[in-house]
Scaffold this active site. Structure first.
Site, mmCIF file in Angstrom:
data_model
loop_
_atom_site.group_PDB
_atom_site.id
_atom_site.type_symbol
_atom_site.label_atom_id
_atom_site.label_comp_id
_atom_site.label_asym_id
_atom_site.label_seq_id
_atom_site.Cartn_x
_atom_site.Cartn_y
_atom_site.Cartn_z
ATOM 1 N N ASP A 64 0.861 -1.179 0.000
ATOM 2 C CA ASP A 64 0.000 0.000 0.000
ATOM 3 C C ASP A 64 0.903 1.237 0.000
ATOM 4 O OD1 ASP A 64 -2.170 1.674 -0.033
ATOM 5 O OD2 ASP A 64 -3.171 0.823 1.708
ATOM 6 N N TRP A 65 0.299 2.361 -0.190
ATOM 7 C CA TRP A 65 0.982 3.644 -0.373
ATOM 8 C C TRP A 65 1.957 3.923 0.792
ATOM 9 C CZ3 TRP A 65 -0.813 7.452 -4.110
ATOM 10 C CH2 TRP A 65 -0.233 8.719 -3.959
#
Ligand code: NOJ
Length: 741
Positions: free
Chosen positions: A276-277
């Site tokens: 994820d980011w």
């Protein structure tokens, strides 16, 4: 490629659990390309960037083979950027273009929690397929959906994006989403790659506060949190995203047990894993990695194939490989996984946007798909007879959500155009409803508004009408990522507005449009009917009018428990029994005698001030029809682990209105090597039954579906006594029992 090398590569693939597809053309293509790549080009494939630099500098990196994927870029730039990759980089490897298409691209569907309320895999598959078609048309080839995080806490803003609290329902609908996004073949013009997320446990954030730590033991992880992921991967999900949280101290982007043992070795996943980011570099904040180099080492070895945004791979993997801290085989396998999905998407042959002759965006068919989804996603929670509305009645249209075109789209609607949103107010201006007489007096401008100065005007409008329809709820910004709440009452002065309306003596219909299950118990006395909509998307207003007027019959059921008070959380239907389950009779707080003896209240598991029960149970939802269940029948009362049990019941529509009922099948394993939930959903069916008619509902339950991970962490059916129910929700139904030998 030399034969010997090919054998070694395939052996390496198998060693990390990547399934060989047997599609030799695909694998030969990948091995051939891999053989031509430099280490830097390989690491470039593992690097995903967002658009936070000037276009020229992005293009220079793409030309140099330093980027394998871009996310959330302006769709208008996609082909231009893709051209740089395909025509100007040494090997011409196309980019995979990712975007958060969570519940529709331009035509917006209800938020996933709403879609889950439909209990309808077909409507969910059709909706996600619609989204894929619109997106691929513009060159998007990858969505970051479905989100399969089990959500048992309504404070958590991302409950909006989830499919609710139940692993079976989430798994069935998650698989439907994967089928919808990915179509028949990933390379088709109406297909994009799905990404199941967030792996794993993210929804169990302590206190419902986003990004918080989780503590999920392995039995619970496997029996509840992993189940929907496994089903979605069995349905063919191309990619998977790690989560932000640490579970039991291990951040998900550094968890080799999950990413290698479970995902690759046990489940044979052959797609790729994206972080994820910045969830990788955030391992430094977690206190799990010392610096950026450590981050790259941990995640690569754990099995994260592509890094979203934080760029530690591109900075440090060359050195880590040189130092033998990350084996070359790890890099090669990551790149294989990424190239495999690019190959399956047909990107090497056709890398660009795939517009048809006419655009499908906002086409009639898609609007109808979104409207059907919104109709099936609404849940009727209360009806004292005021609904359906009658033709000829004058309506007072009240409340901040009656005309909130942006907010009605809900969280993650980057691309939906609010000018295309049909709000309830706008629905009354369409040809279909323009015969309805109404007075519009919102009373509040937006959900958080506390200015009550218009309430007298509202009351006067309501007095001139026959029925008040009060649209309350939440703005889109109040749910979704990083938008947790510690209080989940109707926000602002909405409860006061409802009271003011009710004080006129006119019948009141409360229509909720929100991102989560709110605590609405205190509002119920002021509403004669309640229709609950999780942000219903582009066509929500028309769907709501269809339901209010009885042109459609409500059929949605709750995919999450509605608690009475936030302090009851976590409260979910499939809990364990405890050693002291609460009795049915609980002394209300106000009736407890003064100086009552300490043990006089029974010493069982409940809250003195809010009891043991929720406001509305999982699976609950009313209809304009009434249904009766009878004649539960089991094909046998004694089965063995390889049998399939057939369970039937008769469902009768006892009303004068045709309607759809979602019949639900639950079981309870009475004694296990670990405590088992008091009920578990094992099947559901939507039954359309004409007024006065009966239907037999038949569930085929393979006994293997009763298997779970017990004390020895092995999945198996444990013999013994089971209860079984067919019914309209998780609290009611016909009960039977059987024994597994
Ligand atoms: C962070 C979110 O957690 C994830 O769900 C999303 O897909 C990515 N950002 C990309 O926007």
């Amino acid at each position: 490629m030399k034969k010997g090398l090919f054998v070694i590569c395939v052996a390496a693939l198998l060693a990390t659990g990547c399934k060989s597809t047997g599609n030799t053309e695909e694998e030969r293509f990948i091995e051939d390309l891999l053989g031509k790549m430099t280490l830097e080009e390989k690491i470039g494939q593992m690097n995903q960037l967002c658009f936070d630099q000037p276009l020229d500098s992005i293009k220079a990196k793409i030309r140099a083979g330093e980027i394998g994927s871009m996310l959330n870029i302006d769709p208008k730039l996609i082909d231009e950027i893709q051209k740089t990759a395909v025509e100007e980089s040494r090997l011409g490897i196309p980019l995979i273009i990712g975007r958060d298409i969570i519940h529709g691209y331009k035509t917006v569907l209800p938020i996933p929690l709403g879609l889950a309320a439909s209990f309808d895999p077909q409507v969910v598959e059709a909706g996600t397929h619609m989204a894929a078609t619109e997106a691929r048309e513009e060159g998007i080839t990858w969505t970051f959906a479905p989100m399969l995080d089990i959500s048992r806490d309504a404070r958590w803003g991302r409950i909006a994006e989830s499919l609710g609290e139940d692993p079976y329902l989430s798994g069935e609908l998650g698989a439907a989403m994967v089928r919808g996004f990915q179509g028949e073949h990933l390379s088709d013009s109406d297909a994009i790659a799905a990404c199941v997320k967030h792996f794993v446990g993210y929804g169990a954030a302590e206190g419902g506060r986003d990004y918080n730590s989780t503590y999920i033991p392995e039995t619970l992880l496997r029996n509840v949190y992993l189940e929907p992921f496994q089903k979605a991967i069995e349905a063919g999900a191309a990619t998977l995203m790690t989560s932000f949280n640490d579970n039991d101290g291990i951040p998900a982007s550094g968890n080799d047990f999950l990413l290698r043992t479970v995902l690759r070795d046990e489940w044979k996943f052959d797609g790729f894993v994206v972080s994820d980011w910045c969830s990788m570099s955030e391992m430094m904040s977690h206190g799990f990695a010392a610096d950026r180099k450590d981050v790259a080492r941990i995640s690569a070895n754990a099995g994260v194939d592509m890094e979203m945004v934080s760029q530690t791979y591109i900075e440090h993997l060359p050195q880590l490989v040189a130092e033998n801290k990350v084996p070359m085989e790890v890099i090669d396998n990551a790149v294989r996984n990424i190239l495999r999905i690019k190959y399956r998407l047909g990107l090497f042959e056709n890398p660009y946007a795939k517009p048809g002759k006419t655009s499908t965006i906002y086409c009639d068919e898609h609007l109808q798909t979104a409207r059907r989804a919104a109709v099936e996603s609404a849940i009727l929670l209360k009806n004292d007879g005021v609904l359906p509305l009658k033709e000829g009645q004058t309506l007072a249209i009240v409340g901040p959500m009656a005309d909130a075109p942006h907010d009605q789209l809900g969280t993650w609607s980057f691309d939906g155009d609010k000018n295309r949103t049909v709000t309830p107010l706008r629905a009354l201006q369409t040809d279909e409803y323009n015969q309805v007489k109404y007075i519009y007096e919102p009373g509040l401008d937006y959900s958080r508004d506390t200015d009550t100065s218009d309430f007298e005007r509202v009351k006067s409008a309501v007095r001139r009408a026959d029925v008040a329809v009060v649209f309350v709820g939440e703005e889109a910004i109040l749910s979704g990522e990083a938008h947790s709440l510690s209080n989940i009452y109707l926000i602002g002065a909405q409860s006061e507005l409802l009271k003011a309306v009710k004080s006129t003596g006119k019948p009141v219909v409360m229509v909720v449009i929100a991102g989560r299950p709110l605590t609405i118990e205190r509002d119920l006395p002021y509403a004669d009917a309640v229709l609950y909509n999780f942000h219903p998307g582009t066509m929500g207003g028309l769907a709501i009018m269809d339901l209010l007027y009885g042109r459609e019959n409500p059929s949605g059921k709750l995919p999450v428990t509605f608690v009475r008070e936030v302090g009851q959380i976590p409260m979910y239907y499939n809990h364990n029994n405890t050693g002291r389950p609460a009795q049915n009779e609980i002394t209300p707080l106000e009736d407890i005698p003064l100086e009552a003896p300490q043990t006089s209240l029974g010493n069982t598991s409940f809250y003195l001030d809010s009891g043991k029960d929720p406001l509305f149970v999982f699976g609950y939802g009313l209809s304009y029809s009434t249904f009766e269940y009878a004649d539960l029948n089991l094909s046998s009362n004694e089965v063995s682990a390889t049998d399939t049990l057939t369970v039937t019941a008769t469902v009768k529509n006892t009303s004068v209105v045709d309607g759809t009922e979602v019949a639900q099948l639950y079981v309870r394993d009475l004694v296990g090597s670990i405590d088992r939930p008091v009920k578990e959903l094992k099947g559901f069916q939507r039954l359309f039954i004409k007024a006065g008619d009966s239907q037999t509902v038949t569930f085929k339950l393979p006994v293997s579906a009763l298997a779970f991970y017990g004390r020895d962490l092995k999945k198996k059916v444990e013999s013994g006594q089971f209860d079984i129910w067919i019914g309209p929700n998780s609290a009611e139904g016909l009960k039977g029992s059987f024994t597994v030998k």
